[in-house]
Design an enzyme around this catalytic site. Structure first.
Site: not given
Ligand SMILES: NC(=O)c1ccc[n+]([C@@H]2O[C@H](COP(=O)([O-])OP(=O)(O)OC[C@H]3O[C@@H](n4cnc5c(N)ncnc54)[C@H](O)[C@@H]3O)[C@@H](O)[C@H]2O)c1
Length: 325
Positions: A80, A86, A116, A120-121, A141, A146, A148-149, A151, A173, A228
Site C-alpha cells: 500500500q 485498499r 499467495v 489472496v482470495d 494460500s 490463520d 496455524a495461528r 492452533r 483471509h 511477515t
Molecule cells: N497469503 C498470506 O498469508 C500472505 C502472507 C504474507 C504476505 N502475503 C502477500 O505476499 C505478497 C508479497 O509480499 P512481500 O512482503 O514478499 O512483498 P515484497 O514487496 O517484499 O515483494 C514483492 C516482489 O514482487 C515483485 N514483483 C512486483 N511486480 C512483479 C511482476 N509484475 N512480476 C514479477 N515480480 C513482480 C517485486 O519486484 C518484489 O520483489 C504481498 O501481496 C503480501 O501481502 C500474503
C-alpha cells in the site's frame, strides 16, 4: 523430478524459496521477479548453501524458464502506498497478477497455480478467471496460516502441542474470517469435552480474546518488522509438499466454490484435500448457524470486492463452468 516456479522473490518469495531448499521437496526452483538482479542475487546466495542442503537446481530466470513446473507460486505484489485505498491496492495487485498470468500462460502446461499475494482470495479468483484453468488447479494460500495461528494460540492456552490440535479458520483471509469453534478437536476430543476436564473454566471472553490475537497477529508483526515471511513460508511449503508428494492433506486453501457451503463463483477458504491434482475435494462439514452465517457474510464481502473491480481484469475468459474438483 519436481519443479517449482516462484514469481515474486521479495520478503515472502525469497523466504519460501529458502524454506523449500532446506525441505528437499523440489528438485528445481526457478526464481522470477521484475527485479531480475535481485532474483539472481537470491539464486547465487542459495546455491552457495547447497553444500549443506539436499541437492536442488536453483536459478533465476524469465517466465520461459518456469516451463514444465509442477507448481507456479505467485508471491509478487505491491504494498500500500501512502494515501492509497485498499481498493486501489487491490486493483494494482490484480493488474500485476493478470500480467503475470498472461506471461506465464504459454508455459503453464499441466501445472497447478498457487496464489499467495494479497488480497489472496480476490487474486485467486482473478487468476482462475483469467486462466480458464479447471478450478482444481488454481487455489490460494488462504487461511492456512490463520488456521496455524489458531492452533498455536489454542495449544498455548490448553498447554498441548499444536500438532495435537485440530482447528480451522475459514472464509476470507482477512477481517471477515470465521473461526470454526464447533469443529475444534484436541487429542481427538471435541473442545467441550476437553474443557470439561480442565479447571481453567474458559468462556466466551477467553474465546474472543484468542480470536483477536489471531486476527491481529499480522498487524503486530508488520508493525514490528515491516512484513511477515517465516510463518507464511512454512505454511506454503506444507501446501507445496502436499502437491508434490500427493499427500492429500487437508488445508484451508482459498478455493473457487461452485455451490459448496451455499456459495458460488467466489474464492475463499474452506477445508480442502490437497494433492498432486491440486484440490482433490472440498470437505463440506457441519457448521453451527453462527459459523454458516459468518461464512456466507464473508463470501458476500469478497463477492462485492470482486464486483467492485469491474469485468476488465478477467479478460473475458473463465466464464465456462470449470469441472468440479
Ligand atoms: N497469503 C498470506 O498469508 C500472505 C502472507 C504474507 C504476505 N502475503 C502477500 O505476499 C505478497 C508479497 O509480499 P512481500 O512482503 O514478499 O512483498 P515484497 O514487496 O517484499 O515483494 C514483492 C516482489 O514482487 C515483485 N514483483 C512486483 N511486480 C512483479 C511482476 N509484475 N512480476 C514479477 N515480480 C513482480 C517485486 O519486484 C518484489 O520483489 C504481498 O501481496 C503480501 O501481502 C500474503
Amino acid at each position: 523430478m519436481s519443479k517449482v516456479s516462484i514469481v515474486g522473490v521479495g520478503d515472502v518469495g525469497a523466504t519460501l524459496a529458502f524454506t523449500l531448499q532446506i525441505s528437499g521437496l523440489p528438485t528445481e526452483i526457478v526464481l522470477v521477479d521484475a527485479r531480475r538482479e535481485t532474483a539472481q542475487g537470491h539464486a547465487m546466495d542459495m546455491n552457495h548453501g547447497l553444500f549443506f542442503t539436499p541437492p536442488v537446481k536453483i536459478h533465476a530466470g524469465g517466465f520461459e524458464d518456469g516451463a514444465n513446473a509442477d507448481l507456479w507460486i505467485i508471491t509478487a505484489g505491491s504494498r500500500q502506498r501512502p494515501g492509497e485505498t485498499r481498493l486501489d491496492l487491490t486493483r494494482r495487485n490484480v493488474g500485476i497478477c493478470s500480467d503475470i498470468l498472461r506471461r506465464a500462460e504459454p508455459y503453464l502446461g499441466e501445472a497447478k497455480v498457487l496464489v499467495v499475494s494479497n488480497p489472496v482470495d480476490i487474486l485467486t479468483y482473478t487468476v482462475w478467471r483469467a486462466s480458464g484453468l479447471p478450478r482444481s488447479r488454481v487455489f490460494g494460500s488462504g487461511t492456512v496460516l490463520d488456521s496455524a495461528r489458531f492452533r498455536y494460540e489454542l495449544s498455548r492456552w490448553c498447554e498441548v502441542d499444536p500438532r495435537n490440535v485440530h482447528a480451522y479458520v475459514v472464509g476470507e483471509h482477512g477481517d471477515s474470517e470465521v473461526f470454526l469453534w464447533s469443529r475444534v478437536h484436541i487429542a481427538g476430543n471435541p473442545l467441550e469435552d476437553f474443557c470439561r476436564r480442565c479447571r481453567k473454566g474458559c468462556g466466551s471472553a477467553e474465546k474472543a480474546a484468542l480470536e483477536r490475537r489471531v486476527r491481529e497477529s499480522a498487524y503486530h508483526i508488520i508493525e514490528a518488522k515491516g512484513y511477515t515471511n517465516f510463518g507464511v513460508s512454512l505454511a506454503v511449503s506444507k501446501i507445496v509438499a502436499a502437491v508434490l508428494r500427493d499427500e492429500r492433506s487437508v488445508f484451508t486453501v482459498s478455493a473457487i466454490l461452485d455451490g459448496e457451503f451455499g456459495l458460488d463463483d467466489v474464492s475463499l477458504s474452506v477445508p480442502c484435500v490437497v494433492g498432486r491434482a491440486g484440490i482433490h475435494r472440498i470437505v463440506e462439514t457441519n457448521l453451527s448457524d453462527e459459523e454458516r452465517n459468518g461464512l456466507l457474510d464473508s463470501g458476500g464481502i469478497l463477492r462485492a470486492g470482486i464486483d467492485s473491480l469491474g469485468a476488465s481484469p478477467f479478460d473475458g475468459r473463465g466464464d465456462e463452468r470449470a469441472p468440479s474438483p
